[in-house]
Design a protein around this motif. Structure first.
Motif, PDB file in Angstrom:
ATOM      1  N   ALA A   1      -4.737   6.420   1.526  1.00 47.14           N
ATOM      2  CA  ALA A   1      -3.932   5.373   1.399  1.00 47.14           C
ATOM      3  C   ALA A   1      -4.678   4.602   0.283  1.00 47.14           C
ATOM      4  O   ALA A   1      -5.795   4.654   0.268  1.00 47.14           O
TER       5      ALA A   1
ATOM      6  N   TYR B   1       3.039  -0.576   4.239  1.00 47.87           N
ATOM      7  CA  TYR B   1       2.779   0.485   3.251  1.00 47.87           C
ATOM      8  C   TYR B   1       4.232   1.456   2.903  1.00 47.87           C
ATOM      9  O   TYR B   1       5.148   1.142   3.946  1.00 47.87           O
TER      10      TYR B   1
ATOM     11  N   HIS C   1       0.739  -1.169   0.114  1.00 42.41           N
ATOM     12  CA  HIS C   1      -0.059  -0.074  -0.134  1.00 42.41           C
ATOM     13  C   HIS C   1       0.762   1.249   0.040  1.00 42.41           C
ATOM     14  O   HIS C   1       2.154   1.229   0.199  1.00 42.41           O
TER      15      HIS C   1
ATOM     16  N   MET D   1       0.939   5.399   1.506  1.00 43.49           N
ATOM     17  CA  MET D   1       0.040   6.475   2.283  1.00 43.49           C
ATOM     18  C   MET D   1       0.692   7.724   2.434  1.00 43.49           C
ATOM     19  O   MET D   1       1.853   7.984   2.174  1.00 43.49           O
TER      20      MET D   1
ATOM     21  N   VAL E   1       5.691   5.049   2.242  1.00 35.11           N
ATOM     22  CA  VAL E   1       5.685   6.712   2.285  1.00 35.11           C
ATOM     23  C   VAL E   1       6.576   7.259   1.407  1.00 35.11           C
ATOM     24  O   VAL E   1       7.463   6.711   1.033  1.00 35.11           O
TER      25      VAL E   1
ATOM     26  N   HIS F   1       7.896   4.551   8.795  1.00 34.95           N
ATOM     27  CA  HIS F   1       6.769   3.985   7.895  1.00 34.95           C
ATOM     28  C   HIS F   1       7.235   3.020   6.919  1.00 34.95           C
ATOM     29  O   HIS F   1       6.903   1.951   6.600  1.00 34.95           O
TER      30      HIS F   1
ATOM     31  N   ASN G   1      -0.298   9.113  -5.087  1.00 34.92           N
ATOM     32  CA  ASN G   1      -1.428   9.118  -4.034  1.00 34.92           C
ATOM     33  C   ASN G   1      -2.461  10.217  -4.461  1.00 34.92           C
ATOM     34  O   ASN G   1      -3.684  10.068  -4.257  1.00 34.92           O
TER      35      ASN G   1
ATOM     36  N   PHE H   1      -1.148  -1.151   8.678  1.00 32.78           N
ATOM     37  CA  PHE H   1      -2.437  -0.780   8.923  1.00 32.78           C
ATOM     38  C   PHE H   1      -3.023  -1.798   9.778  1.00 32.78           C
ATOM     39  O   PHE H   1      -3.045  -3.097   9.601  1.00 32.78           O
TER      40      PHE H   1
END
Ligand code: SF4
Lengths: 488, 183
Positions: A256, A302, A236, A238, A304, A416, A312, A292
């Motif tokens: 996300a 995820y 994922h 975010m 970042v 992250h 995103n 998550f």
């Protein structure tokens, strides 16, 4: 495929190879590989080996000290910590809305930070790998080598960074660890001379940043087989998203997407972050592993940072960067790019966006205004989130009725990406090192993957750990200076 | 190939318990970096891929000592560098990381890995790959001899430039009014 490389079954039978320290990143990290007798890779880990304990020792300090103290976590993106803490403390002084001057001065500081940090990463730290090759001569693989063989590229990198640092100096008083933002606003605005000083170079910087995007793009196009798959880890994404789905690096709500690009959650208020993010601790790293909550620690990982943000958002609010963003999305061909080196291209698009934003802000008369502070009803809890150069940065504080901090939780950008970086280096180890004679050049491939993420390993060391052993530290005369802890 | 006219000063740098801000301030000499590399060459440094410090004329150290590995690296620098510079508040007196010194290590660990919000299951990292933390953060001069101290958090790019050019010219570095500051 690579997930099992996290932990080997019989580590005691394996040969250990370490990359220590990981270089041309900021901060303190090392990588260990465990290999069997046929040099097959059995375990790969990125360890964060240092600690600070900031969350604890900030407790009991007055809240207004925090924005100044906290930036000492990280000298590469001090402004991000400075502003995230100031934003959290805005809620403590009840400043629901900043004055336009305060908000814009802070934005100028922040975009200066994005610009200088992205330039540093691409030019000073990563360009040697990208221009010379991952396994090239170790003596040349640094900014001095780039200056010798690509003098104009090196010079522009240095000058783009300088411009960003000057924007910070003018808004914060110092290039590193300044004091511009205070709870409720800022302590200065710009004079006409300061504005004009920045403005005279702003257009040149935009043009150079545009060239830098082209350079990053060309690298992908010249060797798509490498660039589209190196260190790939599907996960994922975010980031914070601003109004109307546009990229906003200073403020917004959490969004996300899943690995196919479908929206997984959206419009999440900053104060709700704990409902979505949980952290796991692993015994071999001081850096936690967030995921998550709804997906759990098997599937909830995820990414970042630039690669996440550019894919995103629905648009970028400056025209040149938005055109480049669309080309990037088209190049990825309908599904998101997950390859680690895609970070560099996305980073250069953001650097262009930062340059354009600075140029636009400098034309805004609010920067010269004199209304600096806002206030309102006293609060006791504050959330400050910002998109730091490396990704979403979360600061969360509680402050008691004596104005002292009683709780602090930080999730820094690199944290992250912890799992993503570990997976990326496992992927690279499997592909390039597995069953081969290990050389310096091959080991550098692992570092190339780490560098792609912009690891701010310095920030990531704010947490603290210990070891169940005793070691004594003696000075030159044999005097016991210090004893290391056994269970402290 | 003709021999270079003057031998360059060989310089190693490292960041121990620091934030990298002093290294960033080093880069704040901006374009003067290109002049500097005519006078010095880098050995081990976060900017190069040399992992072991070699025989050097000068070692520049950012950050104090917060774990056993920091102490080990500091001793290596002392052994291999003719002169050592402690750069920045952390190296000179412990700096911000030393704010933990009035607390017990165990309490901080508890807080960070057990009681802080959002932790799935508490656990204190204990792998042998992680260096032992010291109970307190120490400045460099408590463990080895330091030849020069440059205060500031960080010292400005101009201050670093002045100090380095003094050293290259064979003088003791002198910052003087305007460059010497402690914040
Ligand atoms: S002295 Fe300041 S700038 Fe230098 S490492 Fe320490 S906290 Fe960072």
């Amino acid at each position: 495929m690579s997930y099992h490389l996290e932990t080997a079954e019989h580590p005691e039978t394996l040969r250990r190879v370490a990359i220590d320290p990981v270089s041309r990143v900021e901060g303190h990290g090392k990588v260990t590989l465990l290999l069997d007798e046929a040099n097959k890779v059995q375990q790969v880990r990125l360890h964060i080996v240092e600690f600070r304990g900031f969350e604890k020792f900030i407790q009991g300090r007055p809240y207004w000290e925090v924005p100044v103290m906290v930036q000492r976590l990280c000298g590469i993106c001090p402004v991000s910590h400075h502003l995230a803490a100031a934003k959290a403390m805005d809620a403590i002084v009840g400043a629901k809305r900043l004055t336009p001057t305060a908000e814009k001065v802070r934005r100028l500081m922040h975009y200066g930070q994005i610009l200088q940090s992205h330039a540093l990463h691409f030019f000073h730290l990563c360009s040697p790998d990208l221009l010379f090759g991952f396994g090239s001569d170790v003596g040349q693989r640094n900014i001095v080598g780039v200056a010798a063989r690509h003098p104009e590229t090196a010079r522009r990198g240095v000058l783009i960074r300088k411009f960003g640092q000057e924007a910070i100096r003018i808004t914060a008083g110092k290039r590193i660890h300044g004091t511009g933002a205070i709870p409720g606003g800022v302590n200065k605005s710009l004079s006409v001379e300061e504005r004009d000083f920045l403005l005279k170079d702003a257009y040149q910087i935009v043009a150079w940043c545009r060239d830098a995007v082209r350079l990053a793009r060309e690298l992908h196009e010249t060797d798509p087989a490498l660039y589209n798959s190196f260190g790939i880890f599907r996960s994922h994404f975010m980031s914070l998203i601003g109004a109307n789905g546009a990229l906003d690096l200073y403020d917004g709500k959490l969004r996300a997407r899943d690995d196919q690009g479908a929206i997984y959650f959206d419009d999440v208020a900053q104060s709700d972050y704990e409902k979505y993010i949980q952290e796991e601790v692993k015994p071999w790293s001081y850096m936690k592993f967030p995921y998550f909550r709804t997906l759990g620690n098997e599937h909830g990982w995820y990414k970042v940072g630039p690669l996440a943000r550019v894919q995103n958002c629905d648009s970028m609010p400056t025209p040149l960067a938005d055109a480049e963003r669309r080309e990037f999305i088209d190049y990825a061909g309908g599904s998101p790019m997950h390859a680690a080196l895609g970070y560099h291209w996305a980073r250069m698009i953001e650097m262009l966006h930062a340059a354009e934003t600075i140029k636009d802000l400098l034309h805004d008369p609010d920067l010269l205004g004199s209304e600096l502070m806002a206030s309102g009803e006293r609060g006791f809890e504050g959330f400050g989130m910002i998109e730091a150069p490396r990704g979403t940065l979360i600061h969360h504080y509680r402050v008691d009725e004596n104005d002292l901090v009683s709780m602090c939780n930080l999730i820094v950008s690199t944290t992250h990406n912890n799992q993503a970086m570990n997976e990326a280096i496992r992927h690279v180890a499997r592909r390039y090192l597995h069953g081969r004679e290990i050389t310096e050049g091959l080991l550098n491939h692992i570092e190339v993957a780490i560098r792609a993420f912009d690891p701010c390993l310095s920030c990531a060391t704010h947490a603290l750990g210990k070891m169940p052993l005793v070691v004594e530290l003696r000075d030159a005369g044999g005097e016991l200076v210090h004893q290391l802890s056994r269970n402290a | 190939m003709s021999a270079p006219a003057k031998k360059k000063l060989r310089v190693a740098t490292t960041s121990l318990a620091g934030c990298f801000g002093c290294h960033m301030s080093f880069l704040d000499i901006d374009e003067r970096l290109f002049d500097l590399v005519e006078l010095i060459e880098f050995d081990r440094s976060p900017l190069t891929d040399i992992k072991e410090v070699g025989e050097c004329d000068l070692g520049i150290i950012e950050g104090g000592l917060c774990n056993a590995e920091n102490v080990h690296i500091l001793r290596e620098f002392r052994a291999r560098c003719k002169k050592l510079v402690a750069i920045g508040a952390c190296a000179v007196n412990g700096g911000l990381p030393a704010q933990r010194n009035h607390l017990k290590l165990a309490e901080i660990l508890e807080e960070v890995y057990h009681t802080s919000p959002g932790i799935a299951q508490g656990l204190i990292p204990n792998d042998p790959e992680l260096p032992l933390p010291l109970n307190k953060v120490h400045p460099l001069h408590e463990v080895v001899k330091i030849d020069w101290f440059i205060p500031g958090c960080p010292p400005s790019g101009d201050a670093i430039w002045k100090a380095l050019t003094d050293i290259v010219a064979g003088r003791d570095p002198e910052l003087g009014f305007g460059l010497l500051h402690y914040d």
